[in-house]
Design an enzyme around this catalytic site. Structure first.
Site, PDB file in Angstrom:
ATOM      1  N   LYS A  78     -46.646  28.610 -10.000  1.00  0.00           N
ATOM      2  CA  LYS A  78     -46.873  29.095  -8.715  1.00  0.00           C
ATOM      3  C   LYS A  78     -47.379  28.240  -8.032  1.00  0.00           C
ATOM      4  O   LYS A  78     -47.385  28.174  -7.099  1.00  0.00           O
ATOM      5  CB  LYS A  78     -47.928  30.171  -9.143  1.00  0.00           C
ATOM      6  CG  LYS A  78     -47.513  31.602  -9.451  1.00  0.00           C
ATOM      7  CD  LYS A  78     -48.480  32.699  -9.360  1.00  0.00           C
ATOM      8  CE  LYS A  78     -47.868  34.103  -9.693  1.00  0.00           C
ATOM      9  NZ  LYS A  78     -48.761  35.121  -9.528  1.00  0.00           N
ATOM     10  N   ASP A 114     -48.616  38.447  -3.408  1.00  0.00           N
ATOM     11  CA  ASP A 114     -49.528  38.846  -4.182  1.00  0.00           C
ATOM     12  C   ASP A 114     -50.857  39.605  -3.543  1.00  0.00           C
ATOM     13  O   ASP A 114     -51.470  40.792  -3.944  1.00  0.00           O
ATOM     14  CB  ASP A 114     -50.262  37.863  -5.308  1.00  0.00           C
ATOM     15  CG  ASP A 114     -49.418  37.597  -6.330  1.00  0.00           C
ATOM     16  OD1 ASP A 114     -48.552  38.558  -6.875  1.00  0.00           O
ATOM     17  OD2 ASP A 114     -49.378  36.433  -7.140  1.00  0.00           O
TER      18      ASP A 114
END
Ligand code: NAP
Length: 279
Positions: A78, A114
């Site tokens: 990420k 997210d």
């Protein structure tokens, strides 16, 4: 054995996927597979094991393959993927992590969904209670915590952070304008919302035990761990009559935007999808 990043596309259909290391546990192929079939889209979404050393080559191959529309990135990619991309959306830049990559105007963009998934799930499950949340205690300071803190601050909620490694909580608090509390001396008094963003409570991990009796009766307890759906923390909170929020909806809602960017249809998060993913 880590696989080489072979994209293995053999037809001119839109392709996307999720990369991680390890990746076998990922529920994303089930989510996107459900939506592809629901909408009758001839597309492909696969889980690919990509090691950190293969990441630059993987990004290059996606860039060069016009069937590939983008992909999801999960642990450990990420943050490492950021320098390999051409640009970041404001969310990815502010959160400092990318979970969704898409192509636009010949460039590869990093996005973060997210935070959207985290807050949409909270709003949906808590309903009108959401408006009463003014203060939140976030437990953890990893990647998921970054997205949670960003989303909470965007909604004007004041955040206190706590983490096993104090230095990480302090750095995150400074970056996002939050306060901190010692992990071994937690006082839950006065918080409207407590969120677990650590891996504690996950299958195979020890439970997270909190002194929930200090919470006000209106407080909500949110656990973003979704295996199991009802974590020991949530079971304990329910026994005390507190309102609880489960984590699977965060995973489902974060997937919506990626699907829509790659396959040009905005899918819905439904109970039927939830059941499919839980199976
Ligand atoms: P991460 O970046 O590796 O962070 C892990 C966090 O857990 C850190 O704060 C770490 O503390 C803490 N931790 C781990 N073991 C601990 C222990 N034994 N005692 C106390 N703290 C401990 O991972 P992440 O990406 O943030 O993910 C964290 C959890 O959220 C995972 O269970 C993941 O499955 C879940 N998650 C759910 C969603 C969803 O869509 N529902 C999305 C993302 C993540 P230290 O800093 O001290 O190591």
């Amino acid at each position: 054995m880590p696989k080489s990043p072979d994209l293995a596309t053999n037809a001119a259909i839109p392709c996307a996927g999720v990369i991680g290391f390890p990746i076998a546990h990922s529920k994303s192929p089930r989510i996107h597979g459900y939506w592809l079939s629901e909408h009758g889209i001839k597309g492909q979404y696969t889980a690919l094991e990509v090691t950190p050393e293969h990441l630059p080559a993987f990004v290059q191959r996606v860039r060069a393959d016009e069937n590939w529309c983008g992909f999801n990135a999960t642990i450990p990619h990420k943050q490492n993927i950021i320098p390999l991309l051409d640009g970041l959306t404001p969310e990815a830049k502010a959160i400092g992590a990318v979970n969704t990559v898409f192509k636009k105007d010949g460039r590869m963009w990093g996005h973060n969904t997210d935070a959207y998934g985290f807050i949409t799930n909270l709003k949906q499950q808590s309903g009108p209670r959401f408006n009463g949340i003014k203060t939140a205690l976030v437990i953890g300071a990893g990647g998921a915590a970054r997205a949670a803190v960003y989303a909470l601050k965007q909604h004007g909620i004041s955040v206190c952070l706590t983490n096993r490694s104090t230095d990480k909580a302090e750095a995150l608090a400074q970056e996002f304008g939050a306060t901190t509390m010692a992990f071994d001396a937690l006082d839950l008094k006065g918080f409207d919302l407590v969120i677990n963003t650590t891996s504690l409570g996950m299958q195979g991990q020890p439970a997270l035990h909190l002194a929930l009796s200090a919470l006000p009766v209106h407080a909500l307890v949110y656990d973003i761990v979704y295996t199991p759906l009802q974590t020991p923390l949530l079971v304990e909170a329910q026994k005390r009559g507190l309102f609880t929020v489960t984590g699977l909806g965060m995973l489902l809602h974060q997937a919506v935007e990626g699907f829509s960017l790659w396959f040009r249809v905005t899918p819905a998060v439904t109970p039927a999808l939830e059941q499919t993913v839980l199976k």
